[in-house]
Design a protein around this motif. Structure first.
Motif, short mmCIF file in Angstrom:
data_model
loop_
_atom_site.label_atom_id
_atom_site.label_comp_id
_atom_site.label_asym_id
_atom_site.label_seq_id
_atom_site.Cartn_x
_atom_site.Cartn_y
_atom_site.Cartn_z
N PRO A 27 0.95 -1.30 -0.06
CA PRO A 27 0.00 -0.06 0.07
C PRO A 27 0.93 1.21 -0.07
CG PRO A 27 -0.11 -1.07 2.24
CD PRO A 27 0.65 -2.06 1.23
N ILE A 28 0.48 2.46 -0.69
CA ILE A 28 1.04 3.56 -1.07
C ILE A 28 1.30 4.20 0.32
CG2 ILE A 28 -0.75 5.09 -1.17
CD1 ILE A 28 1.09 6.29 -3.63
N THR A 29 0.58 3.93 1.56
CA THR A 29 0.72 4.67 2.82
C THR A 29 1.82 4.19 3.44
OG1 THR A 29 -1.13 3.09 3.85
CG2 THR A 29 -1.90 5.18 3.05
N SER A 30 2.34 3.16 3.12
CA SER A 30 3.75 2.39 3.80
C SER A 30 4.60 3.50 3.92
CB SER A 30 4.01 1.25 2.96
OG SER A 30 3.28 0.35 2.83
N MET A 31 4.86 4.34 3.22
CA MET A 31 5.80 5.30 3.38
C MET A 31 5.70 6.53 4.44
SD MET A 31 9.11 6.04 2.11
CE MET A 31 9.47 6.00 0.60
N ALA A 32 4.43 6.41 4.78
CA ALA A 32 4.16 7.47 6.00
C ALA A 32 4.58 6.81 7.43
CB ALA A 32 2.66 7.50 6.16
N VAL A 33 4.93 5.43 7.23
CA VAL A 33 5.51 4.66 8.36
C VAL A 33 6.94 4.59 8.27
CG1 VAL A 33 5.63 2.53 9.90
CG2 VAL A 33 3.37 3.50 8.93
N ILE A 34 7.54 4.27 7.13
CA ILE A 34 8.84 3.95 6.68
C ILE A 34 9.70 5.22 6.79
CG2 ILE A 34 10.57 3.29 5.06
CD1 ILE A 34 8.39 1.58 3.86
N LEU A 35 9.33 6.42 6.40
CA LEU A 35 10.01 7.47 6.13
C LEU A 35 10.33 8.34 7.42
CD1 LEU A 35 11.92 9.54 4.53
CD2 LEU A 35 9.84 10.61 3.59
N LYS A 66 -4.42 -7.76 4.81
CA LYS A 66 -4.73 -6.36 5.63
C LYS A 66 -4.44 -6.81 6.88
CE LYS A 66 -7.66 -3.78 2.49
NZ LYS A 66 -8.54 -2.67 2.70
N PRO A 67 -3.77 -6.01 7.67
CA PRO A 67 -3.44 -6.05 9.18
C PRO A 67 -4.95 -6.13 9.99
CG PRO A 67 -3.23 -3.61 8.36
CD PRO A 67 -3.36 -4.43 7.23
N LYS A 68 -4.88 -7.16 10.76
CA LYS A 68 -5.94 -7.23 11.74
C LYS A 68 -5.75 -6.16 12.83
CE LYS A 68 -6.48 -12.18 10.83
NZ LYS A 68 -6.56 -13.55 11.52
N ASN A 69 -6.64 -6.46 13.53
CA ASN A 69 -6.63 -5.20 14.82
C ASN A 69 -5.47 -4.96 15.50
OD1 ASN A 69 -9.17 -4.37 14.07
ND2 ASN A 69 -10.34 -5.61 15.32
N LYS A 70 -4.84 -6.40 16.00
CA LYS A 70 -3.81 -6.17 16.84
C LYS A 70 -2.59 -5.98 16.07
CE LYS A 70 -4.91 -10.13 19.77
NZ LYS A 70 -4.52 -11.51 20.35
N VAL A 71 -2.24 -6.04 14.71
CA VAL A 71 -1.40 -5.77 13.98
C VAL A 71 -1.48 -4.11 13.58
CG1 VAL A 71 -0.01 -5.94 11.78
CG2 VAL A 71 -1.06 -7.94 12.80
N LEU A 72 -2.78 -3.68 13.31
CA LEU A 72 -3.00 -2.39 13.17
C LEU A 72 -2.67 -1.51 14.39
CD1 LEU A 72 -4.13 -0.37 11.03
CD2 LEU A 72 -6.25 -0.77 12.18
N ALA A 73 -3.04 -1.99 15.56
CA ALA A 73 -2.49 -1.23 16.80
C ALA A 73 -1.19 -1.20 16.99
CB ALA A 73 -3.09 -2.16 18.00
N LEU A 74 -0.35 -2.15 16.57
CA LEU A 74 1.06 -2.27 16.42
C LEU A 74 1.70 -1.22 15.62
CD1 LEU A 74 3.85 -3.18 17.61
CD2 LEU A 74 3.86 -4.90 15.88
N ILE A 75 1.25 -1.14 14.39
CA ILE A 75 1.49 -0.02 13.66
C ILE A 75 1.14 1.20 13.96
CG2 ILE A 75 1.15 0.84 11.17
CD1 ILE A 75 0.69 -1.99 10.29
N VAL A 76 0.16 1.36 14.35
CA VAL A 76 -0.33 2.83 15.11
C VAL A 76 0.56 3.21 16.11
CG1 VAL A 76 -2.00 3.96 16.41
CG2 VAL A 76 -2.78 2.66 14.19
N LEU A 77 0.96 2.18 17.02
CA LEU A 77 1.95 2.42 18.04
C LEU A 77 3.31 2.78 17.55
CD1 LEU A 77 2.83 2.39 21.19
CD2 LEU A 77 3.26 -0.08 20.77
N ILE A 78 3.84 2.32 16.71
CA ILE A 78 4.94 2.76 15.88
C ILE A 78 4.90 4.07 15.31
CG2 ILE A 78 6.64 2.13 14.07
CD1 ILE A 78 6.07 -0.82 14.50
N VAL A 79 3.93 4.43 14.62
CA VAL A 79 3.63 5.56 14.32
C VAL A 79 3.60 6.93 15.20
CG1 VAL A 79 2.24 7.19 12.81
CG2 VAL A 79 2.82 4.94 12.20
#
Length: 208
Positions: A136-144, A182-195
């Motif tokens: 997904p194109i939004t990946s760069m909003a986490v990576i960068l 697509k990330p499930k709720n737990k994975v999404l929560a982890l991504i949100v935490l990282i961001v």
């Protein structure tokens, strides 16, 4: 007035506005503010679809508009904006320019393909798509933002090399034909935490 203005698209519009402000910050040399805006825009994008789906009485026109407006905003927020940001951070020269161009072109191709695919899918089946086609194109909003946080620990040359590689690899993965669940709720929560952590570190540098 043309368009749709119900609450299902408010967060998408807000994400776009944040990214536009981030672009102005980047071209003004306020790189930390710009990266903060990118991460915040990505955080908003994680939830705009969930908010849109809470409105059960959307018309077919509203659904189609949502698909189009989301992709149009995404190419600015997570295509053009990161490219400008990387350019301002020092991704220059022949290789750097090629990396920026490839990243943007692949981003446009990916979003156009998604629009065709999702429009067709919604005509044939109900419910949420269970996987992504490509990265997904939004990946760069986490990576960068994560790369930016490491800037203090890397020599400038190596930091620029990391940005060039990220642009090329992420850009190519936009159009590689593979399925990503697509990330499930737990994975999404982890991504949100990282961001959120990246946001907090960047915000501290800004002085918030």
């Amino acid at each position: 007035m043309l368009g749709f203005y119900n609450y299902t698209v408010w967060l998408t519009y807000f994400s776009l506005a944040v990214s536009i402000y981030g672009v102005t910050a980047a071209v003004s040399g306020k790189m930390t503010v710009a990266v903060f805006c990118l991460a915040l825009s990505g955080l908003c994008d994680m939830f705009d679809g969930k908010i849109a789906r809470t409105k059960k009485d959307r018309t077919e026109e509203e659904k189609a508009f949502g698909i189009q407006i989301d992709s149009l905003c995404d190419i600015i927020c997570f295509g053009v904006f990161p490219a400008i940001l990387c350019w301002q951070l020092g991704v220059r020269g022949l290789f750097g320019t090629a990396a920026v161009m490839i990243y943007c072109v692949c981003g446009v191709i990916r979003l156009a393909y998604f629009n065709v695919l999702e429009g067709k899918r919604q005509q044939e089946e109900e419910g949420l798509m269970k996987y992504y086609h490509g990265l997904p194109i939004t990946s760069m909003a986490v990576i960068l933002p994560i790369l930016y946080v490491t800037r203090a620990y890397l020599e400038q040359k190596y930091f620029i090399d990391c940005l060039r590689i990220a642009l090329l690899v992420v850009g190519i993965l936009f159009i590689v034909d593979f399925r990503l669940a697509k990330p499930k709720n737990k994975v999404l929560a982890l991504i949100v935490l990282i961001v959120a952590v990246a946001l907090a570190i960047i915000a501290r540098k800004i002085g918030f």
